[in-house]
Design a protein around this motif. Structure first.
Motif, mmCIF file in Angstrom:
data_model
loop_
_atom_site.group_PDB
_atom_site.id
_atom_site.type_symbol
_atom_site.label_atom_id
_atom_site.label_comp_id
_atom_site.label_asym_id
_atom_site.label_seq_id
_atom_site.Cartn_x
_atom_site.Cartn_y
_atom_site.Cartn_z
ATOM 1 N N ASP A 135 3.560 6.078 -5.198
ATOM 2 C CA ASP A 135 3.645 6.170 -6.666
ATOM 3 C C ASP A 135 2.552 7.077 -7.221
ATOM 4 O O ASP A 135 2.768 7.821 -8.177
ATOM 5 C CB ASP A 135 3.483 4.785 -7.312
ATOM 6 N N ALA A 136 1.373 6.996 -6.636
ATOM 7 C CA ALA A 136 0.242 7.773 -7.154
ATOM 8 C C ALA A 136 0.368 9.262 -6.855
ATOM 9 O O ALA A 136 -0.188 10.090 -7.569
ATOM 10 C CB ALA A 136 -1.063 7.239 -6.572
ATOM 11 N N LEU A 137 1.090 9.604 -5.798
ATOM 12 C CA LEU A 137 1.081 11.009 -5.355
ATOM 13 C C LEU A 137 2.406 11.739 -5.538
ATOM 14 O O LEU A 137 2.450 12.965 -5.486
ATOM 15 C CB LEU A 137 0.667 11.085 -3.877
ATOM 16 N N GLU A 138 3.500 11.007 -5.777
ATOM 17 C CA GLU A 138 4.795 11.683 -5.714
ATOM 18 C C GLU A 138 5.131 12.545 -6.930
ATOM 19 O O GLU A 138 6.090 13.305 -6.884
ATOM 20 C CB GLU A 138 5.930 10.698 -5.396
ATOM 21 N N HIS A 139 4.296 12.453 -7.983
ATOM 22 C CA HIS A 139 4.531 13.367 -9.107
ATOM 23 C C HIS A 139 4.175 14.796 -8.714
ATOM 24 O O HIS A 139 4.610 15.750 -9.349
ATOM 25 C CB HIS A 139 3.706 12.940 -10.330
ATOM 26 N N ILE A 196 0.842 -1.210 0.000
ATOM 27 C CA ILE A 196 0.000 0.000 0.000
ATOM 28 C C ILE A 196 0.872 1.253 0.000
ATOM 29 O O ILE A 196 0.606 2.222 -0.719
ATOM 30 C CB ILE A 196 -0.939 0.025 1.237
ATOM 31 N N LEU A 197 1.951 1.224 0.770
ATOM 32 C CA LEU A 197 2.848 2.386 0.814
ATOM 33 C C LEU A 197 3.392 2.694 -0.573
ATOM 34 O O LEU A 197 3.439 3.858 -0.980
ATOM 35 C CB LEU A 197 4.006 2.149 1.791
ATOM 36 N N SER A 198 3.774 1.647 -1.323
ATOM 37 C CA SER A 198 4.312 1.888 -2.678
ATOM 38 C C SER A 198 3.248 2.426 -3.609
ATOM 39 O O SER A 198 3.499 3.361 -4.372
ATOM 40 C CB SER A 198 4.865 0.617 -3.329
ATOM 41 N N THR A 225 -9.602 3.399 -5.705
ATOM 42 C CA THR A 225 -8.921 3.603 -6.981
ATOM 43 C C THR A 225 -7.874 4.711 -6.821
ATOM 44 O O THR A 225 -7.957 5.533 -5.907
ATOM 45 C CB THR A 225 -9.909 4.027 -8.091
ATOM 46 N N LEU A 226 -6.912 4.744 -7.731
ATOM 47 C CA LEU A 226 -5.893 5.782 -7.666
ATOM 48 C C LEU A 226 -6.508 7.149 -7.896
ATOM 49 O O LEU A 226 -6.069 8.144 -7.319
ATOM 50 C CB LEU A 226 -4.791 5.503 -8.690
ATOM 51 N N ALA A 246 -6.614 13.612 -1.998
ATOM 52 C CA ALA A 246 -5.416 14.337 -1.554
ATOM 53 C C ALA A 246 -5.460 15.772 -2.083
ATOM 54 O O ALA A 246 -5.209 16.728 -1.336
ATOM 55 C CB ALA A 246 -4.160 13.626 -2.046
ATOM 56 N N ASP A 247 -5.814 15.935 -3.354
ATOM 57 C CA ASP A 247 -5.884 17.283 -3.937
ATOM 58 C C ASP A 247 -6.900 18.137 -3.181
ATOM 59 O O ASP A 247 -6.639 19.292 -2.860
ATOM 60 C CB ASP A 247 -6.293 17.221 -5.417
#
Ligand SMILES: [Mg+2]
Length: 127
Positions: free
Chosen positions: A20-24, A14-16, A109-110, A117-118
């Motif tokens: 991955d989904a947010l670090e951009h 889950i951490l990955s 879902t991502l 988060a946004d």
């Protein structure tokens, strides 16, 4: 400045996925336990905490209550697949009562994750 997010979950998969989904868009820190989270949160100005609720050792509910006292402006999102030994007890409503503004039930879902988060990070800090 890039907003900082801390994700706490005992499940490293889950951490990955979450980072991955947010670090951009955000600076993402991850912790596998509440004690790791306590170390990270001291050294970085975390704006959003994404918290799993069921973890061995100190659980996410206790962590949220503790962090709410020390970091009242931090926004909180709870993620959980339900808890308890049977997996049938749902802790998400409790997380909401103690300050999680958004709760996501696993599997999410991502897109749901990114939108949540946004939304939380665009909110004004003003109460
Ligand atoms: Mg867990």
């Amino acid at each position: 400045m890039t907003d900082k997010i801390l994700v706490v979950d005992d499940d490293t998969a889950i951490l990955s996925v979450v980072s991955d989904a947010l670090e951009h868009k955000y600076e993402v820190f991850t912790a596998e336990s509440v004690s790791d989270a306590e170390e990270i949160i001291k050294d970085h100005k975390i704006k959003l905490l994404i918290a799993d609720l069921v973890m061995p050792g100190k659980n996410g509910i206790d962590m949220i209550m503790e962090f709410r006292k020390s970091y009242p402006d931090m926004r909180i999102m709870a993620i959980s697949g339900g808890g308890g030994l049977s997996g049938r007890f749902d802790y998400l409503p409790i997380a909401k009562l103690i300050g999680a503004r958004i709760t996501l039930k696993k599997p999410f879902t991502l897109a749901e994750l990114r939108n949540s988060a946004d939304e939380l990070l665009q909110e004004n800090t003003e109460k």
